[in-house]
Write a protein that holds these residues in place. Structure first.
Motif, PDB file in Angstrom:
ATOM      1  N   VAL A  66       0.826  -1.212   0.000  1.00  0.00           N
ATOM      2  CA  VAL A  66       0.000   0.000   0.000  1.00  0.00           C
ATOM      3  C   VAL A  66       0.859   1.261   0.000  1.00  0.00           C
ATOM      4  O   VAL A  66       0.530   2.257  -0.654  1.00  0.00           O
ATOM      5  CB  VAL A  66      -0.946   0.003   1.221  1.00  0.00           C
ATOM      6  N   THR A  67       1.974   1.230   0.724  1.00  0.00           N
ATOM      7  CA  THR A  67       2.797   2.433   0.897  1.00  0.00           C
ATOM      8  C   THR A  67       3.430   2.911  -0.400  1.00  0.00           C
ATOM      9  O   THR A  67       3.838   4.070  -0.496  1.00  0.00           O
ATOM     10  CB  THR A  67       3.905   2.177   1.932  1.00  0.00           C
ATOM     11  N   VAL A  68       3.534   2.026  -1.410  1.00  0.00           N
ATOM     12  CA  VAL A  68       4.152   2.422  -2.685  1.00  0.00           C
ATOM     13  C   VAL A  68       3.182   2.293  -3.849  1.00  0.00           C
ATOM     14  O   VAL A  68       3.548   2.573  -4.991  1.00  0.00           O
ATOM     15  CB  VAL A  68       5.415   1.572  -2.975  1.00  0.00           C
ATOM     16  N   ALA A  69       1.943   1.880  -3.576  1.00  0.00           N
ATOM     17  CA  ALA A  69       1.013   1.564  -4.657  1.00  0.00           C
ATOM     18  C   ALA A  69       0.439   2.788  -5.339  1.00  0.00           C
ATOM     19  O   ALA A  69       0.008   2.704  -6.497  1.00  0.00           O
ATOM     20  CB  ALA A  69      -0.121   0.697  -4.118  1.00  0.00           C
ATOM     21  N   TYR A 122      -2.225  -5.097  -7.662  1.00  0.00           N
ATOM     22  CA  TYR A 122      -1.459  -5.446  -6.465  1.00  0.00           C
ATOM     23  C   TYR A 122      -0.776  -6.799  -6.657  1.00  0.00           C
ATOM     24  O   TYR A 122      -1.182  -7.597  -7.507  1.00  0.00           O
ATOM     25  CB  TYR A 122      -2.378  -5.479  -5.252  1.00  0.00           C
ATOM     26  N   PRO A 123       0.261  -7.100  -5.853  1.00  0.00           N
ATOM     27  CA  PRO A 123       0.970  -8.372  -6.022  1.00  0.00           C
ATOM     28  C   PRO A 123       0.078  -9.602  -5.851  1.00  0.00           C
ATOM     29  O   PRO A 123       0.267 -10.594  -6.542  1.00  0.00           O
ATOM     30  CB  PRO A 123       2.047  -8.316  -4.928  1.00  0.00           C
ATOM     31  N   LYS A 142      -4.382 -15.205  -7.408  1.00  0.00           N
ATOM     32  CA  LYS A 142      -3.412 -14.795  -8.428  1.00  0.00           C
ATOM     33  C   LYS A 142      -2.289 -14.019  -7.767  1.00  0.00           C
ATOM     34  O   LYS A 142      -2.524 -13.046  -7.061  1.00  0.00           O
ATOM     35  CB  LYS A 142      -4.090 -13.924  -9.482  1.00  0.00           C
ATOM     36  N   MET A 143      -1.051 -14.477  -7.988  1.00  0.00           N
ATOM     37  CA  MET A 143       0.134 -13.815  -7.451  1.00  0.00           C
ATOM     38  C   MET A 143       1.010 -13.374  -8.608  1.00  0.00           C
ATOM     39  O   MET A 143       1.323 -14.170  -9.499  1.00  0.00           O
ATOM     40  CB  MET A 143       0.898 -14.778  -6.531  1.00  0.00           C
ATOM     41  N   GLN A 144       1.404 -12.091  -8.607  1.00  0.00           N
ATOM     42  CA  GLN A 144       2.184 -11.553  -9.722  1.00  0.00           C
ATOM     43  C   GLN A 144       3.319 -10.689  -9.176  1.00  0.00           C
ATOM     44  O   GLN A 144       3.162  -9.968  -8.199  1.00  0.00           O
ATOM     45  CB  GLN A 144       1.285 -10.751 -10.657  1.00  0.00           C
ATOM     46  N   THR A 145       4.466 -10.797  -9.810  1.00  0.00           N
ATOM     47  CA  THR A 145       5.633 -10.011  -9.409  1.00  0.00           C
ATOM     48  C   THR A 145       5.563  -8.657 -10.104  1.00  0.00           C
ATOM     49  O   THR A 145       5.453  -8.582 -11.325  1.00  0.00           O
ATOM     50  CB  THR A 145       6.932 -10.744  -9.784  1.00  0.00           C
ATOM     51  N   VAL A 146       5.624  -7.597  -9.303  1.00  0.00           N
ATOM     52  CA  VAL A 146       5.432  -6.242  -9.828  1.00  0.00           C
ATOM     53  C   VAL A 146       6.599  -5.354  -9.411  1.00  0.00           C
ATOM     54  O   VAL A 146       7.303  -5.629  -8.444  1.00  0.00           O
ATOM     55  CB  VAL A 146       4.105  -5.631  -9.330  1.00  0.00           C
ATOM     56  N   TYR A 147       6.782  -4.270 -10.157  1.00  0.00           N
ATOM     57  CA  TYR A 147       7.749  -3.234  -9.791  1.00  0.00           C
ATOM     58  C   TYR A 147       7.129  -2.388  -8.699  1.00  0.00           C
ATOM     59  O   TYR A 147       5.935  -2.072  -8.729  1.00  0.00           O
ATOM     60  CB  TYR A 147       8.088  -2.381 -11.011  1.00  0.00           C
ATOM     61  N   THR A 148       7.921  -2.024  -7.694  1.00  0.00           N
ATOM     62  CA  THR A 148       7.378  -1.262  -6.574  1.00  0.00           C
ATOM     63  C   THR A 148       7.339   0.232  -6.899  1.00  0.00           C
ATOM     64  O   THR A 148       6.300   0.772  -7.251  1.00  0.00           O
ATOM     65  CB  THR A 148       8.208  -1.496  -5.303  1.00  0.00           C
ATOM     66  N   SER A 149       8.462   0.903  -6.801  1.00  0.00           N
ATOM     67  CA  SER A 149       8.553   2.327  -7.112  1.00  0.00           C
ATOM     68  C   SER A 149      10.028   2.704  -7.156  1.00  0.00           C
ATOM     69  O   SER A 149      10.893   1.961  -6.666  1.00  0.00           O
ATOM     70  CB  SER A 149       7.828   3.170  -6.052  1.00  0.00           C
ATOM     71  N   SER A 150      10.333   3.851  -7.724  1.00  0.00           N
ATOM     72  CA  SER A 150      11.727   4.289  -7.790  1.00  0.00           C
ATOM     73  C   SER A 150      12.293   4.520  -6.397  1.00  0.00           C
ATOM     74  O   SER A 150      13.464   4.237  -6.131  1.00  0.00           O
ATOM     75  CB  SER A 150      11.842   5.565  -8.627  1.00  0.00           C
ATOM     76  N   PHE A 151      11.446   5.016  -5.485  1.00  0.00           N
ATOM     77  CA  PHE A 151      11.911   5.233  -4.110  1.00  0.00           C
ATOM     78  C   PHE A 151      12.233   3.908  -3.438  1.00  0.00           C
ATOM     79  O   PHE A 151      13.296   3.747  -2.821  1.00  0.00           O
ATOM     80  CB  PHE A 151      10.843   5.974  -3.298  1.00  0.00           C
ATOM     81  N   ALA A 152      11.331   2.914  -3.567  1.00  0.00           N
ATOM     82  CA  ALA A 152      11.570   1.603  -2.959  1.00  0.00           C
ATOM     83  C   ALA A 152      12.778   0.924  -3.605  1.00  0.00           C
ATOM     84  O   ALA A 152      13.566   0.263  -2.926  1.00  0.00           O
ATOM     85  CB  ALA A 152      10.332   0.724  -3.078  1.00  0.00           C
ATOM     86  N   ALA A 153      12.936   1.097  -4.917  1.00  0.00           N
ATOM     87  CA  ALA A 153      14.075   0.501  -5.604  1.00  0.00           C
ATOM     88  C   ALA A 153      15.391   1.060  -5.077  1.00  0.00           C
ATOM     89  O   ALA A 153      16.385   0.343  -4.946  1.00  0.00           O
ATOM     90  CB  ALA A 153      13.962   0.742  -7.103  1.00  0.00           C
ATOM     91  N   ALA A 154      15.408   2.347  -4.749  1.00  0.00           N
ATOM     92  CA  ALA A 154      16.625   2.981  -4.236  1.00  0.00           C
ATOM     93  C   ALA A 154      17.011   2.440  -2.863  1.00  0.00           C
ATOM     94  O   ALA A 154      18.173   2.539  -2.454  1.00  0.00           O
ATOM     95  CB  ALA A 154      16.431   4.492  -4.159  1.00  0.00           C
ATOM     96  N   THR A 155      16.060   1.845  -2.162  1.00  0.00           N
ATOM     97  CA  THR A 155      16.344   1.283  -0.836  1.00  0.00           C
ATOM     98  C   THR A 155      16.507  -0.232  -0.880  1.00  0.00           C
ATOM     99  O   THR A 155      16.493  -0.894   0.153  1.00  0.00           O
ATOM    100  CB  THR A 155      15.228   1.650   0.152  1.00  0.00           C
ATOM    101  N   GLY A 156      16.621  -0.808  -2.084  1.00  0.00           N
ATOM    102  CA  GLY A 156      16.863  -2.245  -2.207  1.00  0.00           C
ATOM    103  C   GLY A 156      15.616  -3.090  -2.281  1.00  0.00           C
ATOM    104  O   GLY A 156      15.687  -4.309  -2.132  1.00  0.00           O
TER     105      GLY A 156
END
Length: 359
Positions: A156-159, A167-168, A182-196
């Motif tokens: 929710v925090t990055v959606a 949603y995943p 249904k489970m799917q792998t999704v990109y989170t966000s640029s901010f979340a990506a910067a934190t690993g």
């Protein structure tokens, strides 16, 4: 100088008062923790965004219970903490934030039912202001039981303004009508990506989820109380499609890697508290008794429903006593290394049925 100090001394209370007036009242209206006598419980209370479930032993008198709730700072609850109520059926409580415009209604249940041995995923509802789906079953008294949890409440925090189907973990059409998970792998966000944390794998597991910002692998609490005979196998029906590029926690492409999914079950020894496995268990927890995990050869890409069975294997040195209480975790993920934020965006696992098979 003394006059200046004196003037500042006189002015200070007005400055402090001004700061206090400008401070906004709290808007959080959450139940953070829940308590009843420890000897009543089979496992820690399961708290979601709008429900609290106490899984209790069969000899507990449900008609005379008075739970205590720890709330968000400055929040209040109605009825007040310690109110004696009849929990033979679900009850509700309203949590009000310091800012009275913000309220949240919680459904509170006491569940004495044993864990189911078969799940069809036909029941799902929108939650958290209709942002995402969660699955539930129905108890013997008609109450909703939230056996299954996912990482959706953390997403929710990055959606942003994404729909529930983005949603995943969401819903799909089932094998014979109805619904499937249904489970799917999704990109989170640029901010979340910067934190690993660049990707979020869709997951579903028996247990509960509570966001741990400092260590996301501690957010997943896998396992629910189980008693009875040792299952022989775990059976599931699934579809799977892998995403194109496997990326790691730095969102770098992993050369030559191919994504795949995971389905497994672990039966482990019960203890008085912290009766669960975290997402970083790596199958080596000393409490583990028996493990069933889909093999590499069984993890196939398929557009059609595929039935798969895999056996429970005893952990060396362990025995199983059907008279004792254990904990069962069943876990599914669209990316096998999703807990480590590694996987392929677009990988999709759909599961319609999970069942424990006995002799």
């Amino acid at each position: 100088m003394k006059k200046l100090h004196f003037f500042a001394f006189l002015l200070a209370p007005f400055l402090i008062t001004s700061c206090i007036k400008e401070e906004e009242p709290d808007t959080n209206a959450d139940i953070l923790e829940a308590y009843i006598p420890q000897e009543y419980l089979k496992t820690d209370p399961i708290i979601t965004n709008n429900s609290v479930e106490f899984r209790v032993k069969s000899n507990v008198d449900l008609t005379n219970q008075s739970p205590i709730f720890i709330l968000s700072p400055n929040a209040t609850i109605d009825p007040i903490n310690g109110t004696v109520r009849d929990y033979s059926n679900a009850q509700t409580a309203v949590v009000s934030a310091q800012d009275p415009k913000w309220k949240k209604t919680y459904t509170i249940t006491f569940n004495v039912d044993e864990l189911s041995t078969k799940y069809l995923f036909d029941h799902a509802e929108l939650t958290d202001k209709d942002r995402y789906y969660r699955f539930y079953t129905t108890g013997s008294n008609g109450d909703k039981i939230y056996d299954w949890a996912s990482g959706n409440s953390g997403y929710v925090t990055v959606a942003g303004n994404k729909s529930p189907n983005e949603y995943p973990t969401t819903i799909a059409e089932g094998r014979n009508g109805g619904l499937a998970a249904k489970m799917q792998t999704v990109y989170t966000s640029s901010f979340a990506a910067a934190t690993g944390n660049p990707i979020a794998a869709g997951n579903l597991f028996l247990g509960s989820f509570k966001t741990n910002i400092l260590n996301t692998l501690k957010s997943t609490k896998m396992g629910l109380p189980y008693s009875g005979p040792l299952p022989k196998k775990l059976r599931a029906f699934y579809k799977y499609k892998a995403g194109n590029e496997v990326r790691n926690e730095d969102y770098d492409i992993v050369p030559g890697a191919k994504d795949t999914f995971d389905i497994y079950a672990i039966i482990f020894e019960s203890r008085s508290k912290d009766n669960f496995l975290y997402g970083d268990h790596d199958f080596i927890d000393p409490r583990n008794v028996a493990i069933a995990r889909i093999s590499e050869a069984q993890r196939l890409e398929t557009n059609n429903w595929k039935e798969v069975e895999f056996p429970f294997e005893m952990v060396p040195g362990k025995t199983y006593d059907p008279e004792k209480e254990y904990v069962l975790a069943i876990v599914m993920s669209s990316s096998i290394n999703g807990a480590r934020f590694t996987g392929a965006v677009g990988s999709t696992l759909i599961v319609d049925e999970v069942e424990l098979i006995f002799n």
